[in-house]
Write a protein that holds these residues in place. Structure first.
Motif, PDB file in Angstrom:
ATOM      1  N   GLN A  17      -8.721  -0.426  -0.819  1.00  0.00           N
ATOM      2  CA  GLN A  17      -8.907  -1.747  -0.226  1.00  0.00           C
ATOM      3  C   GLN A  17     -10.339  -1.903   0.296  1.00  0.00           C
ATOM      4  O   GLN A  17     -10.954  -2.933   0.134  1.00  0.00           O
ATOM      5  CB  GLN A  17      -7.893  -1.925   0.906  1.00  0.00           C
ATOM      6  CG  GLN A  17      -7.609  -3.354   1.251  1.00  0.00           C
ATOM      7  CD  GLN A  17      -6.258  -3.517   1.948  1.00  0.00           C
ATOM      8  OE1 GLN A  17      -5.512  -2.557   2.154  1.00  0.00           O
ATOM      9  NE2 GLN A  17      -5.933  -4.731   2.319  1.00  0.00           N
TER      10      GLN A  17
ATOM     11  N   THR B  99       0.833  -1.198   0.000  1.00  0.00           N
ATOM     12  CA  THR B  99       0.000   0.000   0.000  1.00  0.00           C
ATOM     13  C   THR B  99       0.871   1.252   0.000  1.00  0.00           C
ATOM     14  O   THR B  99       0.542   2.258  -0.635  1.00  0.00           O
ATOM     15  CB  THR B  99      -0.942  -0.012   1.225  1.00  0.00           C
ATOM     16  OG1 THR B  99      -1.755  -1.175   1.162  1.00  0.00           O
ATOM     17  CG2 THR B  99      -1.834   1.206   1.247  1.00  0.00           C
TER      18      THR B  99
ATOM     19  N   ASP C  28      -5.807  -1.531  -4.874  1.00  0.00           N
ATOM     20  CA  ASP C  28      -5.270  -2.017  -3.602  1.00  0.00           C
ATOM     21  C   ASP C  28      -6.116  -3.182  -3.082  1.00  0.00           C
ATOM     22  O   ASP C  28      -7.149  -2.968  -2.475  1.00  0.00           O
ATOM     23  CB  ASP C  28      -5.259  -0.872  -2.583  1.00  0.00           C
ATOM     24  CG  ASP C  28      -4.474  -1.240  -1.337  1.00  0.00           C
ATOM     25  OD1 ASP C  28      -4.087  -2.417  -1.195  1.00  0.00           O
ATOM     26  OD2 ASP C  28      -4.249  -0.346  -0.501  1.00  0.00           O
ATOM     27  N   GLU C  29      -5.683  -4.388  -3.344  1.00  0.00           N
ATOM     28  CA  GLU C  29      -6.393  -5.608  -2.935  1.00  0.00           C
ATOM     29  C   GLU C  29      -7.900  -5.467  -3.133  1.00  0.00           C
ATOM     30  O   GLU C  29      -8.673  -5.668  -2.197  1.00  0.00           O
ATOM     31  CB  GLU C  29      -6.106  -5.925  -1.465  1.00  0.00           C
ATOM     32  CG  GLU C  29      -4.624  -5.845  -1.152  1.00  0.00           C
ATOM     33  CD  GLU C  29      -4.188  -6.822  -0.072  1.00  0.00           C
ATOM     34  OE1 GLU C  29      -4.941  -7.762   0.220  1.00  0.00           O
ATOM     35  OE2 GLU C  29      -3.086  -6.642   0.440  1.00  0.00           O
TER      36      GLU C  29
HETATM   37 MG   LIG Z   1      -2.283  -2.824   2.237  1.00  0.00          MG
END
Ligand SMILES: [Mg+2]
Ligand SMILES: Nc1ncnc2c1ncn2[C@@H]1O[C@H](COP(=O)(O)OP(=O)(O)O)[C@@H](O)[C@H]1O
Lengths: 360, 295
Positions: free
Chosen positions: A83, A44, A159-160
């Motif tokens: 995320q 991140t 991000d994921e």
């Molecule tokens: Mg992360």
């Protein structure tokens, strides 16, 4: 248009803690590039540097060849999918998607056209007037994608984005993301701790551990030719067998693995004779029949698991050397039972020897 | 509610707790209000006339206000100035609350909160007096501004409404900061990042993302500040000039100088009604529900 991203000798420190060690990496225009690593390794942080939420302590981030020094987050040609998605809960779906255009002063009717087009792209036509809270997890995911694409970024940072979805949806979204990337031609920078995601979608993957990039390669190379013990054991399943280097010559090394005997495999460069090294063999590379030129390991079966199209065996080759083996279901026989001895053979080509005893 | 309490504390204690709440509500909240309304509806009589023919309900006390231009002007001025105090307090508090909730590190935020709270350990009258000293014609603030060269002549802060405004903003700032701080604190920081990432500048990020989220907190802070300002007595009494009288001072005069409690009660009741009505109106305009505030 050049939409490459260059981490130019970038370092990120938080106080005394170095979150990202010196990194020099160029992500090409239009590439689907992934950062793969365990939680907390700094993924991140890398996205935050590219998007402008963090300024690198050293070095620079270049997008399309231009330095981003002093360019604030709201002026960069990047768009991020967070995320936790971070959709605006007090706005409707359409307002969410149009937010970036509203900021840019695009008139209402054009914004409407753009959001309709994007809703179609993510297969959610007609949901514009819904509230964000009325959407399911997968739909929210798509709206986040549409919102990020609305501003026509050169680089999309993810991000994921799939981590909150259930397995089936996750697999479906993989295909869809790849499809969207192909259609738009935008550079995708994708972050994940899930190697399956990284391997199936990416053109290239950077494997990270503790703020350091271990290897950058396309998925097949990464799987076949890991350069470090971390990559070998993090990407895909692997059996690591430790030993001392007996010889190392023209890309082939032989290890003395104590009670398991002498085992050979491919190696990178020449290893120092007498030093510690680890031999990695993937579960699917063991065979029950030995052929010419193969190496064999003797083991006892601890566990047999039937998984449908394949079998997994757990076996121990010596006191503290557990092995996991994957076989096609057709290879099942009554001889494969708990406690029975088994001879496991492998081709030298399929084993990799990496210096150091660290197999993580 | 009684059953819940009973299952937790047993019947005896539950009865005691509920009993105390009821007594508190009746004796300290409801009864005085009813008494005040009763007072306000009766004329001011000599003790000998009580119970006599003149002792009847009427709206005379309420009419007084509308027949007295000066009192009416002060009534509306109090309303207007309280709005001004509320808006000023909001403008001062919002950046502080945002800083505390989203920018400062936890240690810095704790330190700032402590610094904000410590002065409030001192009595309100004393705090207001300290502003009297600070704002005085020959006081430290004028000395500082003169010394720094911002002004060539001292300013008479205390002669107009300025002193009252400054004093009230200071007196009620915590009632504004805390609800807003709580509201902003609960905003996911990624929302702010997302707005920035989509190209929004700081003003738009606040306008479209932070403020809508913090609206209930802002409403709570504004209502408290407005009520406290409109009902304030100490600050205008100490920092006000003769020209900046507050409606509460007139109520005080009716009670303690005019000796006409009935008239005072009517005025006090009118102030209360005006405040509640005004707040209801503003909540309507800004689409804030009671439920939002109770959160
Ligand atoms: Mg992360
Ligand atoms: N603002 C920050 N201040 C201090 N440490 C941070 C900050 N952001 C991240 N870190 C640390 O940097 C490391 C990497 O974090 P992060 O990039 O979020 O990891 P990942 O996304 O790979 O899980 C972690 O050890 C984290 O605690």
């Amino acid at each position: 248009m050049d939409s490459s991203v260059h981490l130019d000798n970038t370092v990120m420190q938080f106080g005394d803690f170095t979150a990202i060690q010196k990194t020099d990496l160029k992500i090409e225009s239009g590439e689907f590039f992934s950062f793969l690593g365990p939680s907390g390794c700094g993924k991140t942080t890398i996205l935050n540097m590219i998007s402008g939420f963090l300024d690198p302590t050293q070095g620079d981030v270049k997008i399309g060849g231009k330095s981003m020094k002093g360019v604030p987050a709201n002026k960069r040609p990047t768009s991020m999918i967070f995320q936790n998605l971070a959709l605006f809960p007090l706005m409707t779906v359409a307002e969410n998607i149009e937010f970036g255009l509203e900021v840019r002063g695009v008139p209402k009717n054009e914004r409407k056209k753009a959001s309709d087009r994007l809703l179609e792209l993510v297969a959610l036509e007609g949901s514009g007037t819904k509230k964000v809270s009325e959407l399911s997890g997968g739909q929210k995911q798509r709206i986040a994608i549409a919102r990020a694409l609305a501003v026509e970024p050169q680089v999309l940072l993810l991000d994921e984005p799939l981590s909150a979805l259930d397995l089936k949806l996750r697999q479906h979204m993989r295909t869809e993301l790849k499809e969207i990337q192909r259609k738009t031609g935008i550079t995708f920078i994708y972050i994940t701790h899930d190697q399956g995601e990284a391997l199936t979608m990416s053109d290239r993957v950077a494997v990270m551990s503790a703020g350091k990039i271990q290897q950058v390669a396309d998925p097949i190379t990464l799987y076949r030719d890991p350069h470090t013990a971390f990559v070998a054991s993090f990407v895909g399943e692997n059996n690591g067998i430790r030993g001392k280097v007996l010889s190392s010559d023209s890309g082939v090394a032989v290890l003395d693995c104590g009670p398991m005997g002498k085992l050979a495999g491919r190696s990178y460069g020449n290893l120092v004779v007498g030093s510690e090294a680890t031999l990695f063999i993937r579960p699917e590379h063991f065979r029950l029949q030995s052929e010419e030129g193969m190496h064999t390991v003797h083991a006892d079966i601890d566990e047999v698991n039937f998984e449908g199209s394949y079998l997994t065996l757990h076996a121990n080759a010596s006191a503290n050397q557990a092995l996991s083996i994957q076989l096609g279901t057709h290879q099942f026989s009554d001889a494969l039972k708990i406690g029975a001895p088994v001879d496991l053979s492998y081709d030298e080509e399929n084993a990799i020897i990496i210096a150091g005893e660290d197999n993580v | 509610m009684f059953n819940q309490l009973k299952s937790r504390f047993g019947a005896g204690l539950a009865f005691g707790i509920l009993g105390m709440v009821v007594v508190w509500l009746v004796i300290l909240v409801i009864l005085p209000q009813i008494l005040m309304i009763d007072y306000s509806l009766k004329p001011n009589l000599l003790p000998s006339e009580v119970g006599g023919p003149k002792d009847a309900f009427s709206l005379v006390n309420y009419e007084t206000l509308f027949n007295n231009d000066i009192h009416l002007a002060i009534f509306f001025k109090t309303l207007w100035s309280s709005v001004l105090v509320t808006v000023l307090t909001l403008f001062v508090s919002y950046p502080i609350a945002f800083y505390l909730a989203k920018v400062a590190t936890p240690q810095k935020a704790a330190l700032c909160l402590l610094l904000l709270i410590i002065p409030f350990w001192i009595n309100e009258i004393l705090r207001t007096f300290s502003w009297y000293i600070i704002l005085a014609y020959k006081g430290p603030l004028n000395a500082l501004l003169l010394g720094l060269g911002f002004i060539d002549r001292p300013i008479r802060f205390l002669s107009g409404d300025g002193g009252v405004l400054i004093g009230m903003v200071y007196a009620y700032i915590l009632f504004m900061i805390f609800p807003i701080y709580n509201a902003i604190e609960s905003l996911d920081s990624n929302q702010i990042k997302a707005a920035r990432n989509l190209g929004a500048g700081w003003i738009r990020t606040h306008w479209r993302v932070v403020i809508p989220h913090a609206k209930p907190g802002i409403a709570t802070g504004c209502i408290m500040t407005f009520m406290l300002a409109a009902g304030s007595y100490a600050v205008p009494a100490l920092l006000g000039s003769p020209g900046s009288r507050w409606f509460t001072q007139i109520i005080y005069n009716w009670f303690f100088e005019g000796g006409n409690w009935n008239q005072g009660a009517a005025y006090a009741f009118l102030l209360l009604v005006m405040c509640i009505g005004f707040i209801a109106l503003v909540m309507r305009v800004f689409k804030v529900g009671l439920g939002d505030i109770a959160k």
